[in-house]
Design a protein around this motif. Sequence first.
Motif, PDB file in Angstrom:
ATOM      1  N   ALA A 115       0.825  -1.208   0.000  1.00  0.00           N
ATOM      2  CA  ALA A 115       0.000   0.000   0.000  1.00  0.00           C
ATOM      3  C   ALA A 115       0.863   1.263   0.000  1.00  0.00           C
ATOM      4  O   ALA A 115       0.610   2.202  -0.770  1.00  0.00           O
ATOM      5  N   SER A 116       1.891   1.295   0.838  1.00  0.00           N
ATOM      6  CA  SER A 116       2.750   2.475   0.904  1.00  0.00           C
ATOM      7  C   SER A 116       3.502   2.678  -0.409  1.00  0.00           C
ATOM      8  O   SER A 116       3.612   3.798  -0.919  1.00  0.00           O
ATOM      9  N   GLY A 117       4.031   1.589  -0.969  1.00  0.00           N
ATOM     10  CA  GLY A 117       4.767   1.692  -2.219  1.00  0.00           C
ATOM     11  C   GLY A 117       3.887   2.129  -3.372  1.00  0.00           C
ATOM     12  O   GLY A 117       4.293   2.945  -4.215  1.00  0.00           O
ATOM     13  N   LEU A 118       2.662   1.602  -3.452  1.00  0.00           N
ATOM     14  CA  LEU A 118       1.757   1.977  -4.531  1.00  0.00           C
ATOM     15  C   LEU A 118       1.360   3.449  -4.425  1.00  0.00           C
ATOM     16  O   LEU A 118       1.299   4.153  -5.445  1.00  0.00           O
ATOM     17  N   LEU A 119       1.107   3.926  -3.218  1.00  0.00           N
ATOM     18  CA  LEU A 119       0.756   5.342  -3.063  1.00  0.00           C
ATOM     19  C   LEU A 119       1.892   6.244  -3.518  1.00  0.00           C
ATOM     20  O   LEU A 119       1.665   7.267  -4.176  1.00  0.00           O
ATOM     21  N   ARG A 120       3.120   5.883  -3.191  1.00  0.00           N
ATOM     22  CA  ARG A 120       4.263   6.688  -3.665  1.00  0.00           C
ATOM     23  C   ARG A 120       4.331   6.663  -5.189  1.00  0.00           C
ATOM     24  O   ARG A 120       4.602   7.685  -5.820  1.00  0.00           O
ATOM     25  N   ARG A 121       4.063   5.515  -5.765  1.00  0.00           N
ATOM     26  CA  ARG A 121       4.123   5.406  -7.227  1.00  0.00           C
ATOM     27  C   ARG A 121       3.002   6.212  -7.884  1.00  0.00           C
ATOM     28  O   ARG A 121       3.227   6.901  -8.891  1.00  0.00           O
ATOM     29  N   LEU A 122       1.804   6.132  -7.356  1.00  0.00           N
ATOM     30  CA  LEU A 122       0.692   6.877  -7.926  1.00  0.00           C
ATOM     31  C   LEU A 122       0.889   8.388  -7.797  1.00  0.00           C
ATOM     32  O   LEU A 122       0.353   9.154  -8.596  1.00  0.00           O
TER      33      LEU A 122
END
Length: 637
Positions: A115-122
Amino acid sequence: MVPSGALPSSATPPPPRPAAPVGEGFGAHVLPARAYTQLAAGGGDRETARLLGRAQRSKRLLLLRMVHDAIAEDPAVLGRLPTPAVAWGLLTRAQRADAAAFDAVLMHPSTGVWASGLLRRLRGVAAADVPLWVEAGHLHTLAAAAAIRAGTDFEINVPVRDGRCVHLPSLGTVFFPGDLPYTGRREQNPGLAGVRRAGGSVAVITPRLSCVLLPDDVRAETRGWRPIPAVRATAGTRQWSVGLDDADPYGPFVRGREVPRLSPQRLRSWQSLLDGAWEMLCRDQPELAGSLAETMRSLVPLAPAVRGEPYSATSPESYGSAMVGLPRTPTSLAVALVHEFQHVKLGALLDLASLCRPDGEEVLYAPWRTDPRPAAGVLQGVYAHVGITGFWRGRRLTAPEGAASLAHFEFALWRKGTLRAIDDLDARDELTDLGRHFVAQLRAVLAPWCEESVPEREAADAGLLATDHRAMWRLRNTQPPADAVGRLARAWARREGPRAGALEPAVSAIRGEVLPGEQSHRARLVKSRWRDPDEFAWWNGRPERSGAPAADVALVEREYAAAALGYTEEVRQRPEASSPWVGLGLALAGLGEERAAAALLDRPELVRAVWLHHGSATRSGAGASPVSLAEWLGTAD
């Protein structure tokens, strides 16, 4: 402080901002004084662990909601997958059917990493090799795993990873060997698979319409299905079940650390080591063992360490897990578990309270690192090493005959270094008021330990190793001002008498560039005396094969005069190197040459800089030697 609650009811897509949830009470998490006091002393019982876990659950709920909202703003990122509302609806149904099953997936450590990694990517602040729709579609995979656990009938499409598998977090992995051509490159051939449950059976339909049926007991391995390997450690009536998550794509949170698939033999090794480590913790530190079992859900098993202690790491995004290399002994594993569990606890506390101000400079020395650290980093290390020191303190009383010496050595090594790090930390301005109170409580625990008796040989080696590390750190990371070096070099060349206080303007600063690391062979030899007696006996009988300079061997054998002569010659031949200067200081300390030793061990960067200034000009004349320079500077201090 973070709120607690359940997923919002969502027969329809949830609104852009979180609404008041249904289910349990929604409010701020408050850490009772009793729990804070335990944590500030480096401990924490099972109830304190539950309080931290409840706060982390709220954090995960918010992360999950933020992921949904971010994807909902641009559903195209999901490609051919269903809308986020479909996954959200399935998660909600699973939670209502079985809250514990939902929480098992929500609180699985990799969920936070994803979740944290995807939010940074988005948000455009991180990149990845994985196609964005595959990473965003992990939301659907989470929903499928939660519904399987809850026994809910459903049907949903999920991404296929690596072109041949679907990993169901907290459960295991479905493999489709030969279903798609596989090139060996990660995410080269992703596709879609269907996951459905009807009448109690779970089927995964592959992109080419073959089918893998999961067993009724998903802990059992069948064709195409491999559950997460798990071990159950038992000590008397106390048990700890932990998964060895070797296939979760979001399990390893440190780039470049490959996770080899566990073979049956390697799994047996983990079982044996965990049994031994768990028995040790339950006997020596039962409170810690209880809170560890309450918190730690999985380990990411790394390859064995080639030399020394195994690599281990934690992340605040992976609450309840640690990456750990296969150790050689149960004791090494117990130390790694204590170390990483301390980080897990502190990370959870820092989500509730601020102990350090942000953006501190990297200027502090930590006796467990070779680089300068900011205050927040030193605080993390201090907290971990309070736990490690406490472990060895208890181990001194319970270790079997022949193993107590190691416990004495490790206890002596870490207690004073950790206390000094606390003092250095407290002298800075980066701590908040609560942070100062927190480290004061840690100091109150450590200070009495520093007064406890330790056998002479173990204490001497621990002191030598600590002094060596700090002096080597100074040579690598600090430099004195050039004008002060020039002034001192000219004064020494003219044989001017040293003046008290002459070194006051020569205050060293942290280097702007990092010098290459340099190995201290003597440190490895000293450690092996206590940590690996077989290795120590081997090199002691064949010193020419140890790879260590003769001066290092002499120092470790406490032949200080021979060591001093050897280091002096090394300094003349390699004045730019670090190890000979520090070794010379250690040898002179052993000979009782206090002034020269103090200069070389407290300010080695200044002694070396003066020696190197203007090349041979500073080293001309009768009596010019590294020892005479150190004596001269020691008198001027």
